[in-house]
Design a protein around this motif. Structure first.
Motif, PDB file in Angstrom:
ATOM      1  N   ALA A  14       0.836  -1.202   0.000  1.00 61.42           N
ATOM      2  CA  ALA A  14       0.000   0.000   0.000  1.00 61.42           C
ATOM      3  C   ALA A  14       0.865   1.244   0.000  1.00 61.42           C
ATOM      4  CB  ALA A  14      -0.913   0.002   1.219  1.00 61.42           C
ATOM      5  N   ARG A  15       0.421   2.238  -0.746  1.00 59.23           N
ATOM      6  CA  ARG A  15       1.094   3.531  -0.706  1.00 59.23           C
ATOM      7  C   ARG A  15       0.495   4.409   0.378  1.00 59.23           C
ATOM      8  NH1 ARG A  15       3.818   4.863  -5.303  1.00 59.23           N
ATOM      9  NH2 ARG A  15       4.821   6.348  -3.895  1.00 59.23           N
ATOM     10  N   VAL A  16      -0.770   4.121   0.769  1.00 60.64           N
ATOM     11  CA  VAL A  16      -1.483   4.961   1.731  1.00 60.64           C
ATOM     12  C   VAL A  16      -2.224   4.083   2.729  1.00 60.64           C
ATOM     13  CG1 VAL A  16      -3.167   6.815   2.023  1.00 60.64           C
ATOM     14  CG2 VAL A  16      -1.822   6.676  -0.089  1.00 60.64           C
ATOM     15  N   ILE A  17      -2.118   4.432   4.007  1.00 58.68           N
ATOM     16  CA  ILE A  17      -2.914   3.798   5.057  1.00 58.68           C
ATOM     17  C   ILE A  17      -3.857   4.851   5.618  1.00 58.68           C
ATOM     18  CG2 ILE A  17      -2.910   2.646   7.302  1.00 58.68           C
ATOM     19  CD1 ILE A  17      -0.062   1.699   6.664  1.00 58.68           C
ATOM     20  N   ILE A  18      -5.142   4.529   5.652  1.00 63.44           N
ATOM     21  CA  ILE A  18      -6.162   5.439   6.179  1.00 63.44           C
ATOM     22  C   ILE A  18      -6.748   4.817   7.441  1.00 63.44           C
ATOM     23  CG2 ILE A  18      -8.331   6.633   5.698  1.00 63.44           C
ATOM     24  CD1 ILE A  18      -7.707   6.086   2.679  1.00 63.44           C
ATOM     25  N   VAL A  19      -6.770   5.557   8.523  1.00 59.70           N
ATOM     26  CA  VAL A  19      -7.350   5.078   9.777  1.00 59.70           C
ATOM     27  C   VAL A  19      -8.674   5.803  10.008  1.00 59.70           C
ATOM     28  CG1 VAL A  19      -7.054   4.843  12.264  1.00 59.70           C
ATOM     29  CG2 VAL A  19      -5.094   4.572  10.746  1.00 59.70           C
ATOM     30  N   GLY A  20      -9.758   5.046  10.000  1.00 61.26           N
ATOM     31  CA  GLY A  20     -11.084   5.614  10.210  1.00 61.26           C
ATOM     32  C   GLY A  20     -11.938   5.477   8.973  1.00 61.26           C
ATOM     33  N   GLY A  21     -13.045   4.747   9.114  1.00 60.75           N
ATOM     34  CA  GLY A  21     -13.935   4.499   7.987  1.00 60.75           C
ATOM     35  C   GLY A  21     -15.180   5.351   8.012  1.00 60.75           C
ATOM     36  N   GLY A  22     -15.076   6.579   8.525  1.00 58.55           N
ATOM     37  CA  GLY A  22     -16.176   7.527   8.442  1.00 58.55           C
ATOM     38  C   GLY A  22     -16.184   8.183   7.074  1.00 58.55           C
ATOM     39  N   ILE A  23     -16.995   9.209   6.902  1.00 57.68           N
ATOM     40  CA  ILE A  23     -17.160   9.823   5.587  1.00 57.68           C
ATOM     41  C   ILE A  23     -15.871  10.480   5.112  1.00 57.68           C
ATOM     42  CG2 ILE A  23     -18.012  12.033   6.479  1.00 57.68           C
ATOM     43  CD1 ILE A  23     -19.201  10.145   3.301  1.00 57.68           C
ATOM     44  N   THR A  24     -15.027  10.975   6.031  1.00 55.54           N
ATOM     45  CA  THR A  24     -13.759  11.587   5.620  1.00 55.54           C
ATOM     46  C   THR A  24     -12.830  10.550   5.016  1.00 55.54           C
ATOM     47  OG1 THR A  24     -13.966  13.187   7.430  1.00 55.54           O
ATOM     48  CG2 THR A  24     -11.830  13.024   6.357  1.00 55.54           C
ATOM     49  N   GLY A  25     -12.625   9.452   5.741  1.00 63.05           N
ATOM     50  CA  GLY A  25     -11.735   8.407   5.256  1.00 63.05           C
ATOM     51  C   GLY A  25     -12.231   7.776   3.972  1.00 63.05           C
ATOM     52  N   LEU A  26     -13.543   7.585   3.861  1.00 59.83           N
ATOM     53  CA  LEU A  26     -14.111   6.988   2.653  1.00 59.83           C
ATOM     54  C   LEU A  26     -13.983   7.927   1.460  1.00 59.83           C
ATOM     55  CD1 LEU A  26     -17.324   5.398   4.215  1.00 59.83           C
ATOM     56  CD2 LEU A  26     -15.287   4.192   3.406  1.00 59.83           C
ATOM     57  N   SER A  27     -14.172   9.228   1.666  1.00 60.66           N
ATOM     58  CA  SER A  27     -14.024  10.197   0.580  1.00 60.66           C
ATOM     59  C   SER A  27     -12.580  10.236   0.086  1.00 60.66           C
ATOM     60  CB  SER A  27     -14.454  11.586   1.047  1.00 60.66           C
ATOM     61  OG  SER A  27     -15.802  11.582   1.474  1.00 60.66           O
ATOM     62  N   LEU A 453     -21.236  17.488   6.774  1.00 62.22           N
ATOM     63  CA  LEU A 453     -20.949  16.438   5.802  1.00 62.22           C
ATOM     64  C   LEU A 453     -20.162  16.981   4.611  1.00 62.22           C
ATOM     65  CD1 LEU A 453     -24.253  14.347   5.648  1.00 62.22           C
ATOM     66  CD2 LEU A 453     -22.031  13.604   6.503  1.00 62.22           C
ATOM     67  N   ALA A 454     -20.559  18.137   4.103  1.00 57.97           N
ATOM     68  CA  ALA A 454     -19.857  18.712   2.956  1.00 57.97           C
ATOM     69  C   ALA A 454     -18.403  19.019   3.302  1.00 57.97           C
ATOM     70  CB  ALA A 454     -20.568  19.971   2.479  1.00 57.97           C
ATOM     71  N   ALA A 455     -18.167  19.550   4.503  1.00 54.37           N
ATOM     72  CA  ALA A 455     -16.800  19.861   4.922  1.00 54.37           C
ATOM     73  C   ALA A 455     -15.961  18.600   5.046  1.00 54.37           C
ATOM     74  CB  ALA A 455     -16.820  20.616   6.251  1.00 54.37           C
ATOM     75  N   ARG A 456     -16.569  17.542   5.592  1.00 56.97           N
ATOM     76  CA  ARG A 456     -15.825  16.288   5.773  1.00 56.97           C
ATOM     77  C   ARG A 456     -15.509  15.647   4.413  1.00 56.97           C
ATOM     78  NH1 ARG A 456     -14.635  17.991   9.043  1.00 56.97           N
ATOM     79  NH2 ARG A 456     -12.731  17.053   8.289  1.00 56.97           N
ATOM     80  N   ILE A 457     -16.467  15.682   3.492  1.00 60.50           N
ATOM     81  CA  ILE A 457     -16.226  15.132   2.162  1.00 60.50           C
ATOM     82  C   ILE A 457     -15.150  15.940   1.446  1.00 60.50           C
ATOM     83  CG2 ILE A 457     -17.256  14.767  -0.114  1.00 60.50           C
ATOM     84  CD1 ILE A 457     -19.913  14.179   1.348  1.00 60.50           C
ATOM     85  N   ALA A 458     -15.256  17.271   1.519  1.00 61.46           N
ATOM     86  CA  ALA A 458     -14.291  18.142   0.843  1.00 61.46           C
ATOM     87  C   ALA A 458     -12.889  17.921   1.400  1.00 61.46           C
ATOM     88  CB  ALA A 458     -14.707  19.605   1.002  1.00 61.46           C
ATOM     89  N   GLN A 459     -12.775  17.757   2.708  1.00 64.71           N
ATOM     90  CA  GLN A 459     -11.456  17.524   3.294  1.00 64.71           C
ATOM     91  C   GLN A 459     -10.855  16.220   2.797  1.00 64.71           C
ATOM     92  OE1 GLN A 459     -10.687  15.825   7.254  1.00 64.71           O
ATOM     93  NE2 GLN A 459      -9.906  17.823   7.859  1.00 64.71           N
ATOM     94  N   GLY A 460     -11.652  15.143   2.800  1.00 63.77           N
ATOM     95  CA  GLY A 460     -11.163  13.856   2.338  1.00 63.77           C
ATOM     96  C   GLY A 460     -10.715  13.903   0.889  1.00 63.77           C
ATOM     97  N   VAL A 461     -11.515  14.547   0.034  1.00 62.50           N
ATOM     98  CA  VAL A 461     -11.176  14.649  -1.379  1.00 62.50           C
ATOM     99  C   VAL A 461      -9.912  15.483  -1.570  1.00 62.50           C
ATOM    100  CG1 VAL A 461     -11.935  15.597  -3.599  1.00 62.50           C
ATOM    101  CG2 VAL A 461     -13.539  14.312  -2.172  1.00 62.50           C
ATOM    102  N   SER A 462      -9.802  16.584  -0.840  1.00 65.00           N
ATOM    103  CA  SER A 462      -8.633  17.450  -0.958  1.00 65.00           C
ATOM    104  C   SER A 462      -7.356  16.720  -0.569  1.00 65.00           C
ATOM    105  CB  SER A 462      -8.820  18.692  -0.078  1.00 65.00           C
ATOM    106  OG  SER A 462      -7.663  19.496  -0.079  1.00 65.00           O
TER     107      SER A 462
END
Length: 472
Positions: A14-27, A453-462
């Motif tokens: 893996a190149r990336v490890i993400i901890v947390g499967g909420g909307i931020t991590g999923l985005s 929700l929009a802020a969390r999605i935007a952060q994950g995508v960014s």
């Protein structure tokens, strides 16, 4: 679609490890998946979604946790496009634009225009007249000025009591005089700093005629069938692109400049695994960071761990048949100065389709608790809270006593909503320092960048796009 063998290779390389499967991590994972960047997502619980949890019971569909979001960033639409057609964006009815505020013995519509602003009983005549001078008042000079202090200075105390306070209560479940504008409502802060006025700034921005992103509609949204449909669609899509592991308990995390990040965890079968990656992103609450970071970072977390979380109790009540009660609005908010036992009521059945069993059914989400609010849910049993919530609901909406509730559900969240208060500068500075000292580490989630929700999605995508650019 990648093969099982390729997924296993991604897991080990893996190149990336993400901890947390909420909307931020999923985005974030969705961006990596689109760009074919190998990732592993670790979630402690046995399901994904974090606080997002849709329940279907007795013909009712309701949320426990976030109920709606606002399409205030293009990333919201991008995420739904990523999972289409498995999850479909649902926009709330036009009635959702109407917001109610409780004052005295009834709800009043929050003004939406000049005439309603003049005639509303929510604000005093003095403050309505004083509002005429708002464009001419001086800019604030305190970077830590609270939302309440800013609004009182520019508009008056009654505007704080019956507009700002319930608004902050509805979003942050917090005290407007403790929530810092620059961090909690940065657009409002910039409006005064850049233009010197709320009213003048809004008018000047409107006159610029800047091209608007058609994907940013500011409409209230959910997913058809509930927000868990979005989570399920993301899970199904991401599992074909990378490794998504639930029931993962992190045992040890290590970092070395020569080898990058190494994470050891146990799975649902209590088997131990170790994975390595160049990038390590956490999306967990501030008080859980020490458990997912290297031991040497733990002593540095004090300014981040100071972040307070408001407790929330959510009570859901449904009536199979209640034709005499119509609530054409998003919901009703209750100001602190009214000394009621609830923060507000969400009128779910009025906003989204197919959430109730019959055409004349109604469904309400009632919120209690909050930061420094009159009622402390910890002092009451579930049965007592259910009684209090239903009593307030019946009183405020004049629901007849002979109409029995068909559905009741209660959920408690002792650390629900982060409070962006005066400790925010120290927290954000420490986050920057830690990330600079440990290349590849990103401390994300609700500890910064907003809570909706929009802020969390935007952060994950960014974050996903930044990592993808670095890797490419």
């Amino acid at each position: 679609m990648i093969t099982t063998e390729e997924r296993q290779e991604n897991y080990h390389n893996a190149r990336v490890i993400i901890v947390g499967g909420g909307i931020t991590g999923l985005s974030l994972a969705a961006v990596l998946a689109e760009r074919e960047i190998p990732f592993v997502l670790l979630e402690k619980e046995k399901r994904l979604g974090g606080q997002i949890h849709t329940i279907c019971d007795k013909g009712y569909t309701y949320e426990l946790g976030p109920n709606t979001g606002s399409i205030s960033t293009p990333e919201v639409t991008e995420l739904f496009n990523f999972v289409a057609p498995e999850a479909v964006l649902e926009v709330a009815s036009k009635d959702a634009k109407r917001r109610l505020i409780w004052k005295g013995r009834s709800f009043h519509a929050l003004p939406s225009g000049l005439w309603s602003g003049i005639t509303t009983p929510l604000f005093t005549i003095y403050d309505k007249l004083r509002l005429l001078g708002e464009p001419f008042r001086k800019r604030g000079t305190d970077p830590l000025e609270s939302v309440g202090a800013l609004a009182e200075r520019r508009m008056g105390k009654s505007f704080v009591d019956y507009a700002v306070d319930p608004f902050i209560g509805g979003i942050y479940a917090g005290n407007p005089y403790r929530i810092v504008t620059q961090y909690a409502l940065p657009k409002l802060y910039r409006l005064e700093q850049d233009y010197g006025s709320f009213i003048g700034g809004a008018l000047r921005k409107a006159l610029k005629h800047q091209a608007k992103d058609p994907r940013v509609t500011k409409e209230v949204f959910s997913a058809e069938g509930g927000l868990s449909r979005l989570i399920e669609a993301l899970e199904n899509k991401l599992k074909t692109k990378g490794s998504v592991i639930t029931g993962a308990e992190i045992v040890h995390t290590d970092y070395a400049p020569s080898t990058g990040w190494s994470v050891t965890y146990t799975d649902q079968h209590e088997e131990k695994h170790t994975i390595t990656a160049d990038h390590y992103i956490t999306t967990v609450r501030s008080d859980l960071l020490h458990s997912v970071l290297p031991n040497e970072i733990a002593p540095l977390l004090a300014p981040i761990e100071q972040l307070r979380y408001a407790p929330i109790t959510e009570v859901v009540i449904g009536f199979d048949h209640l034709p005499e009660i119509r609530t054409k609005a998003f919901g009703g908010l209750v100001p602190s100065c009214e000394n009621c036992s609830i923060l507000g009521i969400l009128f779910t059945a009025e906003m989204f389709r197919n959430r109730v069993p019959y055409e004349d059914s109604l469904l309400f989400n009632i919120f209690m608790g909050g930061d420094e609010k009159p009622l402390n849910p910890d002092e009451y049993s579930d049965e007592e809270l259910l009684c209090i919530a239903e009593r307030e609901l019946r009183h405020m909406l004049s629901i007849p006593a002979n109409r029995n509730a068909s559905l009741q559900h209660i959920a408690r969240y002792r650390k629900a909503i982060p409070q962006y208060d005066e400790t925010s500068p120290a927290r954000l500075e420490r986050i920057r320092e830690i990330e600079q000292a440990y290349p590849g580490l990103v401390l994300a989630g609700g500890i910064r960048d907003g809570i909706g929700l929009a802020a969390r999605i935007a952060q994950g995508v960014s974050i996903g796009k930044e990592i993808a650019a670095q890797i490419k």
